[in-house]
Design an enzyme around this catalytic site. Structure first.
Site, short mmCIF file in Angstrom:
data_model
loop_
_atom_site.label_atom_id
_atom_site.label_comp_id
_atom_site.label_asym_id
_atom_site.label_seq_id
_atom_site.Cartn_x
_atom_site.Cartn_y
_atom_site.Cartn_z
N LYS A 98 -1.27 -9.42 2.60
CA LYS A 98 -0.41 -9.00 3.83
C LYS A 98 -1.33 -8.04 4.87
CE LYS A 98 3.32 -6.06 3.53
NZ LYS A 98 2.89 -4.82 4.36
N GLU B 80 9.33 -4.51 10.22
CA GLU B 80 9.81 -3.30 9.60
C GLU B 80 10.56 -2.36 10.83
OE1 GLU B 80 7.01 -1.11 7.09
OE2 GLU B 80 8.08 0.68 6.81
N GLU C 8 -1.18 -5.63 8.13
CA GLU C 8 -0.36 -4.99 9.45
C GLU C 8 -1.09 -5.20 10.56
OE1 GLU C 8 0.33 -0.93 8.89
OE2 GLU C 8 1.16 -0.84 6.82
N ASP D 54 -1.24 -5.99 -0.11
CA ASP D 54 -1.45 -5.46 0.89
C ASP D 54 -2.78 -5.23 1.35
OD1 ASP D 54 0.54 -5.06 2.69
OD2 ASP D 54 1.45 -3.30 1.87
N ASP E 135 1.02 -1.34 -0.09
CA ASP E 135 0.18 0.15 0.07
C ASP E 135 0.78 1.33 -0.02
OD1 ASP E 135 0.94 -0.04 2.66
OD2 ASP E 135 -1.21 -0.08 3.44
N SER E 136 2.45 1.16 0.04
CA SER E 136 3.03 2.19 -0.20
C SER E 136 2.62 2.63 -1.42
CB SER E 136 4.84 1.82 -0.30
OG SER E 136 4.89 0.22 -1.08
O1 KIV Z 1 3.76 -1.14 1.54
C1 KIV Z 1 4.68 -1.54 1.59
O2 KIV Z 1 5.40 -1.22 0.62
C2 KIV Z 1 5.12 -2.44 2.77
C3 KIV Z 1 6.56 -2.79 2.76
C4 KIV Z 1 7.34 -1.62 3.32
C5 KIV Z 1 6.87 -3.82 3.52
O3 KIV Z 1 4.29 -2.90 3.36
#
Ligand code: KIV
Length: 277
Positions: free
Chosen positions: A111, A180, A113, A82, A43-44
């Site tokens: 994924k 992280e 968090e 994500d 989600d970056s």
């Molecule tokens: O969103 C992302 O790029 C991430 C990484 C920093 C692990 O979750």
């Protein structure tokens, strides 16, 4: 055949796992060709692709679109997507539904968090057959709560909490855990304690694998340059230079040249000119 979750599990203690983020077809193809094991549709994307200040505004629709593009570009890597902020926190059924949407968009796994507090949610997703990667340590979706970007597990108490979370996520059924900005010593303890792979970002060399945001690795994102992100290229300055050259070629008439254009047959041109006279 793309890599499976089982292939990734088998890499623990035998081969380091390489993970990189990808958000579009072209970069996905290139990273896959380079041989990465996992393409993470992080989600970056909200920051590096959409220009948000953080990952909080990212929506499920956006993540599904990025995931579709990345899955079309891969041949060998496992695709992990994500789950964005507030796509899994409200209820287990919301989490299952949204995890399912990402899988239908082409992801092999999702994924999330969060630590021990979301173990039941993770378990519910895993139970219906969707593989999950955990994500503990610094959690960008809750930056505000965590008072900004801060290294995690710097004290005995916070380290114990993180180790407990890692164990709880393993019990809940995740196939790997992203760590992280965790102190390298505590990352090593976690990696030695659990039997599934850890994937570090800013968490030292002792994790079972490493993940980088592709825009950091290629030197494309200028707004934030984390200390832990190695920049293998400085593409942003090269791009600015290349586009500047394009502009001056257009202005001076150097571009396009004959080799960049098409022409009509000579006899056809003659006929055309006559008719127009
Ligand atoms: O969103 C992302 O790029 C991430 C990484 C920093 C692990 O979750």
């Amino acid at each position: 055949m793309p890599k499976s979750v089982r292939d990734i599990l088998l890499m623990k203690n035998s081969k380091k796992i390489t993970v990189i983020t990808a958000y579009d077809y072209t970069i996905s193809q290139l990273c896959d060709k380079a041989g990465v094991d996992i393409l993470l549709v992080g989600d970056s994307a909200g920051m590096v692709m959409l220009g948000y200040d953080n990952t909080i505004p990212v929506t499920m629709d956006q993540m599904c679109l990025f995931t579709e593009a990345v899955s079309r570009g891969r041949q060998n890597a496992l695709v992990v997507a994500d789950m964005p902020f507030m796509s899994y926190q409200a209820s287990k059924s919301q989490a299952i539904e949204n995890a399912g949407r990402l899988i239908k968009s082409g992801a092999d796994a999702v994924k999330l968090e969060g630590g021990i507090e979301i173990k039941d949610t993770i378990h519910a997703i895993v139970e219906i057959g969707i593989p999950v990667m955990g994500h503990i340590g610094f959690q960008p979706q809750t930056t505000t709560l965590q008072e900004g970007y801060k290294v995690q597990a710097k004290t005995r108490d916070t380290a114990i909490r993180l180790i407990d979370s890692a164990k709880a996520l393993e019990e809940a059924g995740v196939f790997s855990i992203a760590l992280e900005m965790v102190t390298r010593e505590v990352s090593k303890i976690i990696s030695d304690t659990i039997s599934i792979p850890t994937i570090g970002i800013g968490s030292g060399p002792d994790c079972d694998g490493q993940v980088l945001v592709v825009h950091d690795a290629l030197g494309l994102y200028e707004k934030i340059k984390p200390k832990f992100a190695k920049r293998y290229l400085e593409l942003s300055s090269e791009i600015v230079q290349a586009i500047g050259s394009y502009k001056s070629d257009v202005v001076s008439g150097k571009f396009p040249g004959l080799e960049h254009s098409f022409s009509i047959d000579k006899s056809e041109l003659e006929r055309l000119k006559k008719e127009l006279e």
